[in-house]
Design an enzyme around this catalytic site. Structure first.
Site, PDB file in Angstrom:
ATOM      1  N   ARG A 115       5.047 -34.463 -57.854  1.00 15.52           N
ATOM      2  CA  ARG A 115       6.179 -35.170 -58.480  1.00 15.52           C
ATOM      3  C   ARG A 115       6.988 -35.976 -57.467  1.00 15.52           C
ATOM      4  NH1 ARG A 115       7.808 -30.545 -62.918  1.00 15.52           N
ATOM      5  NH2 ARG A 115       6.245 -31.257 -64.410  1.00 15.52           N
TER       6      ARG A 115
ATOM      7  N   GLY B 143       6.214 -32.444 -72.686  1.00 15.26           N
ATOM      8  CA  GLY B 143       7.021 -32.549 -73.913  1.00 15.26           C
ATOM      9  C   GLY B 143       7.302 -33.993 -74.293  1.00 15.26           C
TER      10      GLY B 143
END
Ligand code: AMP
Length: 391
Positions: A35, A373
């Site tokens: 990330r 999500g």
């Protein structure tokens, strides 16, 4: 919506909302820097343009309080090393300390602020907290796709208080790839939907059925559909309260002429364990005390054919319990089919991403989303609040 390369950033104080929600090991070190790496395009571009780059993120769920184990401090040296530039860590994200650190920055400098979620205003999308963040900058860049389905002060309210707002390169990629795949795709468009439960993916199924030419359904959720068609599924995952809905979706597929592919054979075991005895059976022959844990070879062949001849593929969810070797063939071979197709292939969801990484073929997939999500909500046809806020 504007993108980073469409706004003036030279000499400006630029606040970049990134996703540095990295996994940490027991001694508090960063376990996986993926990330952090994902932010480098945007941050490097800003440095080269002579911006002063203020980087902010959340980490974990400290619930509005300072919790040391969720400090972003250990991320600063990792970020510095990747950027080849010293990145001072500022132990708050608002207030005098943050303002003083920003005031001392020169063109091309980068600082990393402490966890946004140490303040309760972050998750509440609180305007007063957003105004405090906005005081730090002239330009706001959102590059945290993975949290853009949740309105927070640092990705939604802040856009009301900073005059220039835009999407960074990571967010741009996410949106552009998704729109290419689902907006005006080269056809046939195939969706592969797997994973554990129908109930988690019902909105996805309802949305994609209106858009795709082929729907390939595997994983635990396939058994609810098989049961709805009258098959005995033994001890396989099955949501009996979803049977009617599964039937409705099957009817809709038929009415819309969408090819709906379900397993025709499955790998079964008595227990979901790596050392269990396994058998391959036709879906008509699942014994009462056995469970289906992967798609079988005949299914792999038909699913692969449907995928290989598609020109666009969207994939969420593994086709079996791929974490255990005896039940991984279905998912892994479908990765091969996607690669062989040469189609634009967009993959999202943590487990699907992990499965593809395990095959070592990630770089042969057109795009792997950084959001679980958020990607699912796009597949559900929803507008993401943090993306809408940039519009
Ligand atoms: P999801 O988060 O909904 O995409 O589900 C992913 C999980 O579904 C993975 O951990 C898989 O092990 C699990 N899974 C896939 N197929 C099956 C299956 N046939 N039975 C039980 N679990 C499964």
């Amino acid at each position: 919506m504007k993108y980073l390369d469409q706004v003036e950033v030279s000499g400006k104080r630029v606040f970049v909302r990134v996703d540095f929600n990295v996994p940490m090991d027991k001694s508090g070190n960063v376990k996986d820097d993926t990330r952090v790496k994902a932010s480098l395009n945007t941050v490097t571009y800003l440095r080269e343009k002579g911006a002063r780059v203020i980087v902010a993120s959340h980490l974990g769920r400290p619930k509005g309080k300072r919790v040391e184990e969720f400090s972003l401090k250990p991320v600063a040296p990792v970020f510095s090393a990747l950027l080849k530039k010293d990145v001072p860590f500022i132990d708050d994200c608002i207030g005098e300390k943050a303002l003083a650190a920003v005031a001392a920055m020169k063109a091309g400098d980068v600082i990393l602020l402490e966890n946004l979620r140490f303040h309760p205003g972050e998750d509440k999308n609180d305007e007063a907290f957003a105004q405090e963040l906005a005081r730090l900058c002239d330009v706001y860049i959102n590059d945290a796709f993975a949290v853009s389905h949740r309105a927070a002060a640092s990705n939604t309210a802040i856009t009301k208080f900073v005059p220039v707002c835009a999407a960074g390169f990571l967010l741009k990629n996410e949106i552009e790839y998704f729109n290419k795949a689902m907006g005006d795709p080269a056809r046939p468009l195939a969706a592969i939907i797997g994973g554990a439960k129908v109930s988690d993916k019902i909105k996805v199924l309802e949305n994609v059925i209106d858009r795709v030419d082929r729907l390939v359904v595997g994983g635990g959720m396939a058994f609810t559909f098989l049961k709805a068609q009258g098959y005995n599924v033994g001890k396989s995952l099955c949501e009996t309260d979803m049977l009617d809905l599964a039937g409705t979706i099957l009817d809709k597929a038929k009415a819309k002429n969408v090819q709906f592919l379900l397993p025709v054979d499955v790998v079964i075991a008595r227990t979901p364990t790596a050392d269990a005895d396994v058998k391959i059976v036709d879906i008509k022959n699942i014994p009462d005390d056995w469970m289906g844990l992967d798609i079988g070879p005949a299914t792999i062949a038909t699913f692969s054919e449907a995928v290989k001849s598609a020109r666009t593929i969207v994939w969420n969810g593994p086709l079996g319990m791929f974490e255990l070797a005896p039940f991984s063939a279905g998912t892994f071979q479908l990765v091969d089919a996607a690669v062989a197709s040469g189609a634009l292939t967009i993959v999202g969801g943590g487990d699907t991403d992990t499965a593809i990484h395990k095959t070592g073929k990630s770089d042969r997939i057109s795009y792997i989303s950084t959001g679980g999500g958020a990607f699912l909500e796009l597949l559900e046809g929803k507008t993401l609040p943090a993306v809408a806020a940039l519009g």
